[in-house]
Design a protein around this motif. Sequence first.
Motif, short mmCIF file in Angstrom:
data_model
loop_
_atom_site.label_atom_id
_atom_site.label_comp_id
_atom_site.label_asym_id
_atom_site.label_seq_id
_atom_site.Cartn_x
_atom_site.Cartn_y
_atom_site.Cartn_z
N ASP A 186 -5.43 18.51 -5.19
CA ASP A 186 -4.70 17.28 -4.87
C ASP A 186 -4.09 17.34 -3.47
OD1 ASP A 186 -5.46 16.21 -7.21
OD2 ASP A 186 -3.56 16.53 -8.27
N PHE A 198 -10.91 4.80 -4.32
CA PHE A 198 -11.04 3.96 -3.13
C PHE A 198 -11.38 4.81 -1.90
CE2 PHE A 198 -6.83 5.37 -1.93
CZ PHE A 198 -6.78 5.16 -0.56
N LEU A 199 -10.74 6.01 -1.83
CA LEU A 199 -10.95 6.87 -0.67
C LEU A 199 -12.35 7.47 -0.70
CD1 LEU A 199 -9.74 8.05 1.86
CD2 LEU A 199 -8.76 9.90 0.50
N ALA A 230 -6.65 14.64 3.21
CA ALA A 230 -7.77 13.76 3.59
C ALA A 230 -7.29 12.32 3.68
CB ALA A 230 -8.90 13.88 2.57
N LEU A 231 -6.47 11.93 2.70
CA LEU A 231 -5.97 10.55 2.70
C LEU A 231 -5.09 10.31 3.92
CD1 LEU A 231 -4.85 8.76 -0.54
CD2 LEU A 231 -3.87 8.17 1.65
N LEU A 256 0.81 -1.23 0.00
CA LEU A 256 0.00 0.00 0.00
C LEU A 256 0.84 1.28 0.00
CD1 LEU A 256 -2.92 -1.07 2.37
CD2 LEU A 256 -3.03 -0.75 -0.09
N TRP A 284 -6.85 16.60 -1.03
CA TRP A 284 -7.18 15.17 -0.99
C TRP A 284 -6.05 14.36 -0.34
CZ3 TRP A 284 -11.72 15.95 -0.73
CH2 TRP A 284 -12.59 16.35 -1.75
N HIS A 303 -2.96 5.42 -7.22
CA HIS A 303 -4.36 5.10 -6.94
C HIS A 303 -5.26 5.59 -8.05
CE1 HIS A 303 -4.08 3.09 -3.18
NE2 HIS A 303 -3.27 4.02 -2.70
N LEU A 323 -7.33 4.87 10.26
CA LEU A 323 -7.43 3.43 10.03
C LEU A 323 -6.27 2.69 10.71
CD1 LEU A 323 -8.95 1.15 8.65
CD2 LEU A 323 -7.58 1.53 6.61
N ALA A 380 -1.81 -3.19 -5.05
CA ALA A 380 -2.21 -2.27 -3.98
C ALA A 380 -3.41 -1.45 -4.39
CB ALA A 380 -1.03 -1.36 -3.61
N PHE A 381 -3.46 -0.93 -5.63
CA PHE A 381 -4.61 -0.09 -5.94
C PHE A 381 -5.87 -0.92 -6.12
CE2 PHE A 381 -3.10 0.24 -10.56
CZ PHE A 381 -4.23 -0.29 -11.16
N VAL A 395 -0.48 0.82 6.45
CA VAL A 395 -1.42 1.94 6.42
C VAL A 395 -0.80 3.17 7.07
CG1 VAL A 395 -3.72 2.72 7.09
CG2 VAL A 395 -3.38 0.36 6.37
N LEU A 455 -10.89 12.93 -6.11
CA LEU A 455 -10.54 12.15 -4.94
C LEU A 455 -10.29 10.71 -5.42
CD1 LEU A 455 -10.27 12.17 -1.84
CD2 LEU A 455 -12.65 11.53 -1.69
N PRO A 456 -9.17 10.08 -4.99
CA PRO A 456 -8.95 8.69 -5.41
C PRO A 456 -10.19 7.85 -5.12
CG PRO A 456 -7.01 9.51 -4.28
CD PRO A 456 -8.05 10.59 -4.20
#
Lengths: 134, 440
Positions: free
Chosen positions: A58, B25-26, A64-65, A30, A61, A39, A72, B283-284, A108, B22-23
């Motif tokens: 970007d 998955f997210l 946010a990620l 990941l 985001w 992604h 998580l 992974a993605f 993660v 936004l990606p």
Amino acid sequence: MLLRVFAGSQVKGDFEIVALASGIAILLFLPYCQAMHAHVTVDVFTVWLPRTVLRRIDALWSLALAVAAAALALRLSAGLDEAWRRDDVTMMLHLPLSAAYAAGVIGVGATSLLALLDVIAALSPSARQGAPDR
Amino acid sequence: MSPAAIGAVMIAVLLVLMVLRLPIFLAMAAVGAVGYLSLGGAAPLLAYLNRSLISLFVSYDYSIVPLFLLMGHFAGRAGISADLFTAANAWVGHRRGGLAMSTVLGCGAFGAICGSSIATATTMSAVALPEMRKHGYSAALASGTLAAGGTLGILIPPSIVLIIYAILTEQSVVKLFVAAVVPGLLAVVGYLLAIAVYVRLFPAEGPTGKRLPLAERLAALRRVVPALVIFAVVFVGIYGGFFTPTEGAAIGAVVTGGYAVISGRLDFRGFVETSLETATATAFIFAIVFGADLFNVALALTRVPQQMAAWIGTIALAPYAILTVLIVIYLLLGCVMDSLSMILLTVPILFPAFMALDFGLPAEAQALWFGVLTLIVVEVGMITPPVGMNLFVISALARDIPYATIYRGVSPFIAAEIVRVSLITAFPALSYWLVRTFYS
């Protein structure tokens, strides 16, 4: 598995080894995916925006990620704690599931840090002056 | 707000966030988490987050995905795509549009050892795009052929999308692969016809090539032997029941990697690069699997899927009319979503609804049929503008070709696909017939 075909005997718990090992591998992939910015993202609707605006979106985001991944990772560490206390193991070979949780926390958590680095890079003076960031 | 309204808001917000970069998955995970929070409360959400990632990823069923990805990436490195393309070109290259036809045949053969559409489009573009441009093919035909040809990577088994469908619906992966064989071959035939018609209408866009003597043709044919051997080892093993699909994928990855090393095309650096490519793709994909799971769990709490299934059950329409509506919904969704998210988000909702319809088929045949139909419609989504993964791949590889040109180039192939969807809808036996022949 070849043993099973050629000698007719079963490797005990082979399914569990494969499942656990591939799970750990995926979790550790990941952060690499994050570092590569790989992604899946839909970008056709926003290509017409100026680069500076895109960079800000970007960066938002990425932030946010970073927050989501950090949350998580915290939950996974709680899961790791549970798995460790309860001594969760696989059925046949008694492999510890906490190994997968540990890989999850690392994978993660590292993803979160990498996303945070992206935010910092986007906010740094050089990026603001419009230097190419990728 | 009623749960159903929350469900509708979730879907709307998801689409908006996706459009705003936004990606994916997210977007799914975040909307899912908020939905879950408002419906189920904090404690169940936290408990879910403690375990979900591990219980999803530590799975024997899913371990097949990275293995097939690795096998496909090795096959690309080993130059198998180039060999298949050259061999096909030796036989059909002299026809009008022959290089484009060779691309389709090469992609189809490559698809039989590769389960990913993007990998197929990428590796085949590297070989076929320069050839087509050099020989005066139009940018539209060349890019359209490659974008469409890439879809054969998932249409012809093995196929990552079918594996996910099998896991979601608890069907046999092996039987789904077998069910997809005849429809996959139909796709190749359809694409070839699309090219033949296109170059008849616009002869300047796809010139003819040189006709090769028989000796050279046979020599070129020898180059497909490695691909054939890999295919035979893996799929005779899987279809014959000698090993599980996951074991087959592992053996396939080792054999393909071994061939790449022996043929001198894979050195240590290439091995590292291939592994990293596989890691990224893995992974993605799994990030999307996680995001979709969280979204689906929350959506299940809204009872929207159940209400939808119940509602479809009450519509006073013939099952075929409802199926047609489902297919149209998929085709429209495919314009704005990627195939993996689409499968993961829609199958849990639509599969039970579809299974409740009576087509006079045994349950298993109906499930296989729906799997093949779903596979085709999400794959059409990969080549329909504005959001089509394969179109992006081609555009990233050939930066001088404008989007609009690629759109124009894929349109004949989309037409061919619509004909094929109609055929398979009208004749379900095209999917389950081979399974029945094999396993009864």
